[in-house]
Design an enzyme around this catalytic site. Structure first.
Site, PDB file in Angstrom:
ATOM      1  N   HIS A 102       0.824  -1.171   0.081  1.00 45.33           N
ATOM      2  CA  HIS A 102       0.039   0.124   0.014  1.00 45.33           C
ATOM      3  C   HIS A 102       0.747   1.227  -0.033  1.00 45.33           C
ATOM      4  O   HIS A 102       0.293   2.539  -0.200  1.00 45.33           O
ATOM      5  CB  HIS A 102      -0.892  -0.137   1.265  1.00 45.33           C
TER       6      HIS A 102
ATOM      7  N   GLU B 227      -6.607 -12.940   5.598  1.00 47.45           N
ATOM      8  CA  GLU B 227      -7.459 -12.051   5.289  1.00 47.45           C
ATOM      9  C   GLU B 227      -8.787 -12.536   5.005  1.00 47.45           C
ATOM     10  O   GLU B 227      -8.813 -13.552   4.039  1.00 47.45           O
ATOM     11  CB  GLU B 227      -6.886 -11.014   4.502  1.00 47.45           C
TER      12      GLU B 227
ATOM     13  N   ASP C 105     -10.967  -7.910   9.754  1.00 49.59           N
ATOM     14  CA  ASP C 105     -11.495  -9.202   9.270  1.00 49.59           C
ATOM     15  C   ASP C 105     -12.097  -9.946  10.131  1.00 49.59           C
ATOM     16  O   ASP C 105     -13.052 -10.647  10.037  1.00 49.59           O
ATOM     17  CB  ASP C 105     -10.383  -9.994   8.315  1.00 49.59           C
TER      18      ASP C 105
END
Length: 255
Positions: free
Chosen positions: A44, A149, A175
Site C-alpha cells: 500500500h 484476510e 477481518d
C-alpha cells in the site's frame, strides 16, 4: 542484535510500525526510537523494490529488523524481498492452506521450497558469504509472516496452521470482527476471546500470532494478553497525529 525470527522463537514480544514513506530516514528514526521491527510496505505504500533495498540498509544500520510486505502472494515478489536482505517477508491475502503453503515454498530454498538460488544478492553479501552457509542458513534465519484476510482466511485458520514453515500468522482485527458478526468492533469481548483461542491453536503449532493496532494503549493491552508480533499504525498516520496535535494546540491557544 538477534534476528527477528530468533526473537520470536524465544517468545519475545515485538512492536513496530508500517512504513509507507519512501525515505530511509524513516527507518533510521524508527530504530533510534527503539522499535523492534518496521514493515516496509510495498503493498500500500509508495515503495518499489529498488527503493526498498535502501530502506532495508537503513533499518539494519539503525538496529531495527526490516520486514518487507509484498503486494501479492507471488514467488518473484517474495524472493526479491528476501534477496535484498529483509529479515522477514509479510505476505497478504492468504485465504487457504494451499495459498499458505505456496507462500512458504516461495520463501524457502530447496529442499523446503522453491526459492531461486542466487548468491550474488545483498542477502548473501553479494557473494561474500560462503554459499553453503548462505543457502543452508537462510531458511532458518528469515521469518515468514502470512496475513490471514477475509472470511475465507478466518474460516480456514485451523487448516492454515498445519502448514510447516510459518513463523507468524497475522490476523487483521477488522477481518476477524466481520467474521464474528461485529464488524469494526475490534475491542469487543467476543473478538478478544476468539483471538485468545487462535493464540492457543497457533502456540500448539509453534507459530506466533500477529495483530494490528492503531494506538499504544491497545498495543499494551494485547501485549498483556500475549500477542507476540504487534504492528503499530503507519508512519504517515503517526506523523499526522503529531502534526495535527501541535497545530491544533497552537491555533486554539487564546492570547
Amino acid at each position: 542484535m538477534a534476528l527477528l525470527k530468533e526473537r520470536l522463537k524465544q517468545g519475545e514480544q515485538v512492536f513496530g510500525p508500517f512504513v509507507n514513506l519512501c525515505h530511509p530516514a524513516v527507518l533510521e528514526v524508527a530504530g533510534l526510537a527503539g522499535f523492534d521491527f518496521a514493515i516496509i510496505d510495498t503493498e500500500h505504500g509508495e515503495l518499489s523494490s529498488d527503493r526498498a533495498v535502501d530502506m532495508v540498509r537503513a533499518a539494519k544500520l539503525a538496529g531495527v529488523c526490516p520486514v518487507v510486505r509484498v503486494y501479492g502472494n507471488q514467488p518473484e515478489l517474495i524472493a526479491k524481498a528476501l534477496d535484498i536482505g529483509a529479515e522477514g517477508v509479510q505476505v497478504p491475502q492468504i485465504g487457504s492452506k494451499k495459498e499458505a503453503a505456496a507462500a512458504v515454498r516461495a520463501a524457502k530454498f530447496s529442499p523446503a521450497g522453491t526459492r531461486g538460488c542466487n548468491r550474488y544478492v545483498r542477502a548473501a553479501g553479494y557473494s561474500a558469504k560462503d554459499k553453503f552457509a548462505y543457502f543452508g542458513g537462510a531458511n532458518e534465519e528469515t521469518a515468514v509472516i502470512l496475513q490471514v484476510e477475509g472470511q475465507e482466511g478466518i474460516d480456514n485458520l485451523t487448516d492454515i496452521l498445519t502448514v510447516k514453515g510459518i513463523d507468524v500468522l497475522f490476523i487483521g482485527p477488522y477481518d476477524l470482527s466481520a467474521s464474528l458478526g461485529i464488524p469494526g468492533q475490534v475491542d469487543h469481548p467476543d473478538l478478544v476471546a476468539a483471538m485468545q483461542k487462535n493464540m492457543k491453536l497457533a502456540s500448539a503449532a509453534g507459530i506466533a500470532i500477529g495483530f494490528f493496532v492503531d494506538d499504544v494503549e491497545t498495543a499494551i493491552q494485547w501485549k498483556r494478553w500475549g500477542i507476540q508480533y504487534l504492528s503499530f499504525a503507519a508512519d504517515v498516520g503517526l506523523l499526522y497525529r503529531a502534526f495535527s496535535k501541535a497545530a491544533r494546540a497552537f491555533k486554539e491557544e487564546k492570547v
